[in-house]
Design a protein around this motif. Structure first.
Motif, PDB file in Angstrom:
ATOM      1  N   ALA A 293      81.639 -27.737  21.059  1.00 18.60           N
ATOM      2  CA  ALA A 293      82.327 -28.773  20.292  1.00 18.60           C
ATOM      3  C   ALA A 293      81.749 -28.890  18.889  1.00 18.60           C
ATOM      4  O   ALA A 293      82.470 -29.165  17.932  1.00 18.60           O
ATOM      5  CB  ALA A 293      82.224 -30.107  21.027  1.00 18.60           C
ATOM      6  N   THR A 294      80.442 -28.668  18.741  1.00 18.63           N
ATOM      7  CA  THR A 294      79.836 -28.834  17.418  1.00 18.63           C
ATOM      8  C   THR A 294      79.747 -27.525  16.641  1.00 18.63           C
ATOM      9  O   THR A 294      79.946 -27.505  15.444  1.00 18.63           O
ATOM     10  CB  THR A 294      78.417 -29.425  17.551  1.00 18.63           C
ATOM     11  OG1 THR A 294      77.707 -28.681  18.539  1.00 18.63           O
ATOM     12  CG2 THR A 294      78.461 -30.878  17.949  1.00 18.63           C
ATOM     13  N   LEU A 295      79.429 -26.423  17.349  1.00 17.24           N
ATOM     14  CA  LEU A 295      79.205 -25.152  16.649  1.00 17.24           C
ATOM     15  C   LEU A 295      80.224 -24.089  17.052  1.00 17.24           C
ATOM     16  O   LEU A 295      80.007 -22.895  16.833  1.00 17.24           O
ATOM     17  CB  LEU A 295      77.791 -24.638  16.945  1.00 17.24           C
ATOM     18  CG  LEU A 295      76.654 -25.539  16.462  1.00 17.24           C
ATOM     19  CD1 LEU A 295      75.335 -25.102  17.076  1.00 17.24           C
ATOM     20  CD2 LEU A 295      76.552 -25.508  14.947  1.00 17.24           C
ATOM     21  N   GLY A 296      81.324 -24.516  17.631  1.00 17.69           N
ATOM     22  CA  GLY A 296      82.298 -23.587  18.197  1.00 17.69           C
ATOM     23  C   GLY A 296      82.916 -22.616  17.205  1.00 17.69           C
ATOM     24  O   GLY A 296      83.475 -21.602  17.590  1.00 17.69           O
TER      25      GLY A 296
ATOM     26  N   ASN B  17      75.066 -10.605  34.848  1.00 16.19           N
ATOM     27  CA  ASN B  17      75.088  -9.185  35.191  1.00 16.19           C
ATOM     28  C   ASN B  17      76.409  -8.469  34.900  1.00 16.19           C
ATOM     29  O   ASN B  17      77.158  -8.095  35.799  1.00 16.19           O
ATOM     30  CB  ASN B  17      74.707  -8.986  36.665  1.00 16.19           C
ATOM     31  CG  ASN B  17      73.315  -9.491  36.955  1.00 16.19           C
ATOM     32  OD1 ASN B  17      72.380  -9.160  36.232  1.00 16.19           O
ATOM     33  ND2 ASN B  17      73.162 -10.301  37.965  1.00 16.19           N
ATOM     34  N   ARG B  18      76.702  -8.317  33.637  1.00 16.81           N
ATOM     35  CA  ARG B  18      77.840  -7.481  33.259  1.00 16.81           C
ATOM     36  C   ARG B  18      77.335  -6.607  32.123  1.00 16.81           C
ATOM     37  O   ARG B  18      76.776  -7.123  31.147  1.00 16.81           O
ATOM     38  CB  ARG B  18      78.980  -8.359  32.764  1.00 16.81           C
ATOM     39  CG  ARG B  18      80.291  -7.602  32.545  1.00 16.81           C
ATOM     40  CD  ARG B  18      81.375  -8.593  32.195  1.00 16.81           C
ATOM     41  NE  ARG B  18      81.157  -9.163  30.860  1.00 16.81           N
ATOM     42  CZ  ARG B  18      81.832  -8.776  29.781  1.00 16.81           C
ATOM     43  NH1 ARG B  18      82.747  -7.849  29.868  1.00 16.81           N
ATOM     44  NH2 ARG B  18      81.600  -9.329  28.611  1.00 16.81           N
ATOM     45  N   ASN B  19      77.481  -5.278  32.248  1.00 17.52           N
ATOM     46  CA  ASN B  19      76.823  -4.505  31.223  1.00 17.52           C
ATOM     47  C   ASN B  19      77.758  -4.099  30.094  1.00 17.52           C
ATOM     48  O   ASN B  19      78.355  -3.052  30.066  1.00 17.52           O
ATOM     49  CB  ASN B  19      75.986  -3.357  31.802  1.00 17.52           C
ATOM     50  CG  ASN B  19      76.758  -2.147  32.184  1.00 17.52           C
ATOM     51  OD1 ASN B  19      77.765  -1.867  31.555  1.00 17.52           O
ATOM     52  ND2 ASN B  19      76.323  -1.433  33.180  1.00 17.52           N
ATOM     53  N   ALA B  20      77.869  -5.002  29.149  1.00 17.47           N
ATOM     54  CA  ALA B  20      78.672  -4.745  27.958  1.00 17.47           C
ATOM     55  C   ALA B  20      78.023  -5.474  26.794  1.00 17.47           C
ATOM     56  O   ALA B  20      77.326  -6.460  26.991  1.00 17.47           O
ATOM     57  CB  ALA B  20      80.087  -5.260  28.154  1.00 17.47           C
ATOM     58  N   ILE B  21      78.233  -4.940  25.605  1.00 20.86           N
ATOM     59  CA  ILE B  21      77.727  -5.613  24.412  1.00 20.86           C
ATOM     60  C   ILE B  21      78.807  -6.553  23.901  1.00 20.86           C
ATOM     61  O   ILE B  21      79.932  -6.121  23.656  1.00 20.86           O
ATOM     62  CB  ILE B  21      77.364  -4.588  23.319  1.00 20.86           C
ATOM     63  CG1 ILE B  21      76.219  -3.702  23.807  1.00 20.86           C
ATOM     64  CG2 ILE B  21      76.998  -5.286  22.026  1.00 20.86           C
ATOM     65  CD1 ILE B  21      75.773  -2.670  22.798  1.00 20.86           C
ATOM     66  N   SER B  22      78.502  -7.832  23.811  1.00 20.74           N
ATOM     67  CA  SER B  22      79.478  -8.742  23.219  1.00 20.74           C
ATOM     68  C   SER B  22      78.739  -9.762  22.370  1.00 20.74           C
ATOM     69  O   SER B  22      77.583 -10.087  22.632  1.00 20.74           O
ATOM     70  CB  SER B  22      80.300  -9.436  24.302  1.00 20.74           C
ATOM     71  OG  SER B  22      79.465 -10.268  25.070  1.00 20.74           O
ATOM     72  N   VAL B  23      79.452 -10.257  21.348  1.00 26.22           N
ATOM     73  CA  VAL B  23      78.811 -11.143  20.381  1.00 26.22           C
ATOM     74  C   VAL B  23      78.578 -12.523  20.969  1.00 26.22           C
ATOM     75  O   VAL B  23      77.525 -13.122  20.771  1.00 26.22           O
ATOM     76  CB  VAL B  23      79.676 -11.246  19.103  1.00 26.22           C
ATOM     77  CG1 VAL B  23      79.063 -12.237  18.128  1.00 26.22           C
ATOM     78  CG2 VAL B  23      79.791  -9.870  18.460  1.00 26.22           C
ATOM     79  N   SER B  24      79.546 -13.025  21.732  1.00 28.05           N
ATOM     80  CA  SER B  24      79.443 -14.405  22.199  1.00 28.05           C
ATOM     81  C   SER B  24      78.320 -14.578  23.218  1.00 28.05           C
ATOM     82  O   SER B  24      78.184 -13.793  24.154  1.00 28.05           O
ATOM     83  CB  SER B  24      80.756 -14.847  22.824  1.00 28.05           C
ATOM     84  OG  SER B  24      80.594 -16.145  23.371  1.00 28.05           O
ATOM     85  N   LEU B  25      77.527 -15.634  23.022  1.00 23.05           N
ATOM     86  CA  LEU B  25      76.457 -15.931  23.971  1.00 23.05           C
ATOM     87  C   LEU B  25      77.026 -16.480  25.272  1.00 23.05           C
ATOM     88  O   LEU B  25      76.330 -16.558  26.271  1.00 23.05           O
ATOM     89  CB  LEU B  25      75.489 -16.948  23.369  1.00 23.05           C
ATOM     90  CG  LEU B  25      74.735 -16.484  22.125  1.00 23.05           C
ATOM     91  CD1 LEU B  25      73.877 -17.608  21.578  1.00 23.05           C
ATOM     92  CD2 LEU B  25      73.870 -15.278  22.449  1.00 23.05           C
TER      93      LEU B  25
ATOM     94  N   PRO C 298      80.948 -17.250  15.733  1.00 26.93           N
ATOM     95  CA  PRO C 298      81.375 -16.216  16.695  1.00 26.93           C
ATOM     96  C   PRO C 298      80.489 -16.159  17.936  1.00 26.93           C
ATOM     97  O   PRO C 298      80.951 -15.708  18.989  1.00 26.93           O
ATOM     98  CB  PRO C 298      81.284 -14.912  15.885  1.00 26.93           C
ATOM     99  CG  PRO C 298      80.512 -15.238  14.656  1.00 26.93           C
ATOM    100  CD  PRO C 298      80.665 -16.703  14.408  1.00 26.93           C
ATOM    101  N   ILE C 299      79.246 -16.623  17.839  1.00 29.44           N
ATOM    102  CA  ILE C 299      78.380 -16.524  19.023  1.00 29.44           C
ATOM    103  C   ILE C 299      78.714 -17.586  20.068  1.00 29.44           C
ATOM    104  O   ILE C 299      78.203 -17.539  21.177  1.00 29.44           O
ATOM    105  CB  ILE C 299      76.880 -16.619  18.657  1.00 29.44           C
ATOM    106  CG1 ILE C 299      76.614 -17.846  17.802  1.00 29.44           C
ATOM    107  CG2 ILE C 299      76.405 -15.362  17.962  1.00 29.44           C
ATOM    108  CD1 ILE C 299      75.140 -18.100  17.573  1.00 29.44           C
ATOM    109  N   PHE C 300      79.546 -18.575  19.710  1.00 29.56           N
ATOM    110  CA  PHE C 300      79.892 -19.602  20.686  1.00 29.56           C
ATOM    111  C   PHE C 300      81.373 -19.599  21.022  1.00 29.56           C
ATOM    112  O   PHE C 300      81.978 -20.628  21.249  1.00 29.56           O
ATOM    113  CB  PHE C 300      79.455 -20.986  20.180  1.00 29.56           C
ATOM    114  CG  PHE C 300      77.968 -21.122  20.052  1.00 29.56           C
ATOM    115  CD1 PHE C 300      77.134 -20.878  21.138  1.00 29.56           C
ATOM    116  CD2 PHE C 300      77.390 -21.479  18.844  1.00 29.56           C
ATOM    117  CE1 PHE C 300      75.751 -20.996  21.016  1.00 29.56           C
ATOM    118  CE2 PHE C 300      76.017 -21.596  18.719  1.00 29.56           C
ATOM    119  CZ  PHE C 300      75.193 -21.352  19.802  1.00 29.56           C
TER     120      PHE C 300
END
Lengths: 319, 300
Positions: free
Chosen positions: A154-157, A252-260, A160-162
C-alpha cells in the motif's frame, strides 16, 4: 574427558624431559589438523564437483537453467541471485535494528538493564534454524500474507520490487526471517566494538556538555566504525549460508524475478531440496553449488574477521 | 490553569538546548524500540511452541516412534548423534584450545586462531556435503561400505566438524581465564609444563570448559541441514551406527512440511522439546559461569 584421563595416565609414565615437547607437539599437530580441515573441505568439494566443473566451466555461474533431463544442463544463476537478494534484504532490515540494540546495550540503557537484556538478545541465537522455519511457516507466513506485505504494498507498491500478489512464502518473507537470525550476530559483535572504545573518549565528550546520544554519535560510533562494519559483514556471512529457515520460507521456485513477493530459491535451499534425489551429474553440480557457497562464505568471513580483529585489538592494546 | 513548561523533566520550549535534550530522549527510545522489535520473534516462538507443542505432548509422545505419532526415536537419535560427536569433538577441540591458549602466542597460533574462527562460520550445509562426499568417495574406493553414506556415522562426522572449532575457541577462552600466576606457581614448584596444564590449568577452568562443551552440544543438537544428507532420518528407532537415524531437527523439518495437521503438531511438540533443551543449557551454562567468575557487565 575420558580420553584426557588416558592422556594424563600415559603422560605420567613419561620421563620428565620428554613430556613437554611431546605434549606441545601433540597439541600443535591437532590444532594444525583442525585448521587443515578447512582446506580439506574445500578440496573434497572441488574433487566431487569435478565432473560438473569440467562439463560447464564458468558458464555454470551464469546459466539460468537447471534441467536434469538429458542432455543435462545445470546453471547456478537463479540461486546465486536468490542468495544475494535475500541476504541483502536481511541486512537492510537487520542492521538498523542490530545497531539500535548494540547502542542501547552499551551506551544508553541503565546499568541494571544491560546484562539481562544482553543475555536475552543472545537467546535469539540459541533458537535452532529449523524452529525458525517452523515458526515461519505457521506464524510469520500468514502474518506476512495478510498484514505486513499488503501494508508494504500500500505504501511502496509503485516500486517494481513490491509488485504482484503477496503470498507470504516468498523472498521478502525469507529476508525477514534471515534478518531475525542475523540480529544476534551483528548486535553482539557491534556491541563488543562499542565497548572497545575507551572510556576517556566518552568522558571527554560528556565533560564538554554532550548528551548521551551526542557522545555516542560523536565519540563512540565514529571510533567503532570499522568494528561495526566487520560485524555487518559477519552477519552477511551468516545470512548467505543459512539453510533451513530460508528453505522453509522462500517458496522454492527457481526463477529470477524482480519482485520480492515472488517465490525464489537460494544456493543453500536448492541444495537442501534436491541433494538426496539427484543423479550423478546433477549431484556433482549441486556439490559445485556447495563449493561456491563455501568460497563465498570464506571470502566474507576472512574479510570480516580482519576488520573486527583490528578494532578489538586496538581497544585491548590501549586499555 | 498554568501551561506546563516541562514534560518528564525536559523543557517544552524548543530552543537549541531543549532540542538536544529531546533528541537524546528520542534516540534512547528508538534504541529501546530496536531491542523490543528483536524480542518479538523470540517471544512469539516461545509462546507458539508452548501453546501448540503442549497440545501434541501426551503420555506416549516421548515413547512412540515418529512413524506412530511420537518423537521417541528422534530424541534417541539426537542423543546418540550428540554423544558421539562430543566424544570426538571434546578431546580434539580441547587439545586445540590448549595449544591456542598455552602455546599459541606466536604467529602460528595467531593464524590457527584466525582460521578456527573462520571455520565456526562455515555454512553447516557445506559441512554436510563434505561428510557425504568423503564417505561416498571412501565407499566407492572400497574402503568403507557405501551404506555408511546415510548413517549415524556420517551424521557424527558432519556434526563433529561443526563442533570442533566451536569447542576449541571456547576451551581457549576458558583456559585464558586462569591467571598467569597460577601457572607460574606450578612451574615454580618444578612441575613440568604439560602437567601444569593438565593438573592445574584444566581443572581450574573446568566450569568454563563444561560451559563451552554444553554450548557446543546446544549448537549441534539443533543442526538440521547437514543431517539431511548424512544421518538422513528414519521413522523407527536406532538400528545400528551404519543405518540412517532420526533426529529432533529432522523430525521438525519433515513434519513441518507435512500436509497432515497431526504431524504439524508433532513438529511443534518436537520444537518445544528442542527449544526448552536449548534454553536450559543456555541458562545453566550462564549460572555455571557466573557462580565462578562473576562475569558481569564491564560498563564503560
Amino acid at each position: 574427558m575420558l580420553s584426557l584421563r588416558i592422556v594424563r595416565r600415559i603422560a605420567r609414565g613419561l620421563p620428565r624431559s620428554l613430556g613437554d615437547p611431546l605434549f606441545k607437539g601433540l597439541s600443535a599437530v591437532v590444532a594444525i589438523g583442525v585448521v587443515a580441515l578447512l582446506g580439506i573441505i574445500t578440496l573434497v568439494l572441488a574433487f566431487a564437483a569435478e565432473p560438473s566443473i569440467r562439463r560447464f566451466g564458468p558458464s555454470f555461474l551464469a546459466g539460468g537453467v537447471w534441467n536434469p533431463v538429458p542432455p543435462e544442463v545445470f546453471g547456478a544463476a537463479p540461486f546465486v541471485y536468490g542468495t544475494l537478494v535475500t541476504s541483502a534484504l536481511a541486512l537492510l532490515i537487520g542492521v538498523p535494528i542490530s545497531l539500535g540494540i548494540a547502542i542501547f546495550l552499551s551506551e544508553l540503557a541503565p546499568a541494571w538493564l544491560r546484562i539481562p537484556l544482553t543475555y536475552i538478545v543472545e537467546l535469539l541465537a540459541a533458537v535452532p534454524s529449523v524452529v525458525y522455519g517452523l515458526w515461519g511457516i505457521f506464524v510469520l507466513d500468514p502474518t506476512m500474507r495478510s498484514v505486513i506485505e499488503p501494508a508494504v504494498q500500500a505504501t511502496l507498491g509503485f516500486l517494481p520490487i513490491f509488485q504482484g500478489t503477496p503470498i507470504g512464502s516468498d523472498k521478502f518473507a525469507a529476508g525477514v526471517i534471515l534478518a531475525v537470525m542475523v540480529v544476534p550476530t551483528i548486535s553482539a559483535v557491534s556491541r563488543e566494538a562499542l565497548l572497545a572504545v575507551l572510556a576517556n573518549q566518552r568522558e571527554a565528550a560528556l565533560s564538554l556538555g554532550a548528551t548521551r546520544w551526542e557522545t555516542t554519535r560523536l565519540a563512540v560510533l565514529r571510533y567503532a566504525r570499522a568494528g561495526i562494519f566487520g560485524a555487518i559483514i559477519l552477519g552477511l556471512g551468516r545470512a548467505v549460508g543459512e539453510t533451513m529457515a530460508v528453505t522453509m520460507m522462500i517458496g522454492n521456485r527457481n526463477a529470477i524475478s524482480v519482485s520480492l513477493f515472488d517465490q525464489g530459491q537460494t544456493i543453500a535451499s536448492w541444495i537442501a531440496n534436491n541433494f538426496t534425489e539427484a543423479g550423478p551429474l546433477e549431484l556433482s553440480a549441486l556439490i559445485e553449488l556447495g563449493l561456491v557457497l563455501m568460497l563465498m562464505s570464506l571470502l566474507i568471513n576472512v574479510f570480516a574477521r580482519l576488520m573486527v580483529r583490528r578494532v578489538l585489538r586496538r581497544g585491548e592494546g590501549a586499555a | 490553569m498554568r501551561f506546563p513548561t516541562h514534560v518528564a523533566g525536559l523543557p517544552l520550549r524548543l530552543d537549541r538546548e531543549a532540542r538536544r535534550l529531546w533528541k537524546d530522549l528520542a534516540m534512547s527510545i528508538a534504541a529501546l524500540l530496536c531491542v523490543v522489535i528483536a524480542l518479538i520473534p523470540l517471544g512469539s516462538i516461545l509462546v507458539e511452541a508452548t501453546a501448540r507443542g503442549l497440545q501434541a505432548i501426551g503420555p506416549s509422545f516421548f515413547s512412540l516412534d515418529t512413524a506412530f505419532g511420537g518423537i521417541g526415536n528422534a530424541i534417541q537419535g539426537t542423543l546418540i548423534l550428540v554423544a558421539l560427536s562430543s566424544l570426538i569433538s571434546l578431546p580434539v577441540g580441547i587439545l586445540t584450545g590448549i595449544y591456542l591458549s598455552e602455546f599459541g602466542k606466536n604467529p602460528l597460533g595467531a593464524s590457527i586462531r584466525f582460521f578456527v574462527d573462520v571455520m565456526t562460520q562455515v555454512p553447516s550445509i557445506v559441512v554436510g556435503i563434505f561428510a557425504y562426499s568423503v564417505i561416498l568417495e571412501l565407499g566407492q574406493a572400497g574402503i568403507v561400505s557405501t551404506r555408511l553414506v546415510f548413517s549415524a556415522i556420517s551424521g557424527t562426522l558432519a556434526l563433529s566438524v561443526i563442533m570442533i572449532p566451536f569447542v576449541a575457541r571456547t576451551a581457549e577462552e576458558a583456559m585464558r581465564l586462569v591467571s598467569t600466576s597460577t601457572r607460574e606457581a606450578g612451574l615454580a614448584l618444578g612441575i613440568p609444563r604439560y602437567r601444569v596444564i593438565l593438573r592445574i590449568v584444566l581443572p581450574s577452568s573446568a566450569s568454563a570448559l563444561v560451559t563451552g562443551a554444553l554450548l557446543g552440544v546446544a549448537r549441534v543438537a539443533g543442526e538440521t541441514a547437514p543431517l539431511l544428507m548424512t544421518a538422513f532420518g528414519s521413522g523407527f528407532g536406532f538400528s545400528g551406527l551404519d543405518h540412517p537415524v532420526e533426529s529432533l531437527p529432522h523430525t521438525i523439518y519433515t513434519f513441518a512440511l507435512s500436509p497432515y495437521t497431526a504431524q504439524n503438531q508433532t513438529a511443534w511438540g518436537a520444537s518445544l522439546v528442542l527449544v526448552v533443551m536449548m534454553l536450559l543449557i543456555s541458562v545453566f551454562s550462564r549460572l555455571l559461569l557466573r557462580s565462578r567468575y562473576r562475569v558481569g557487565g564491564a560498563a564503560p
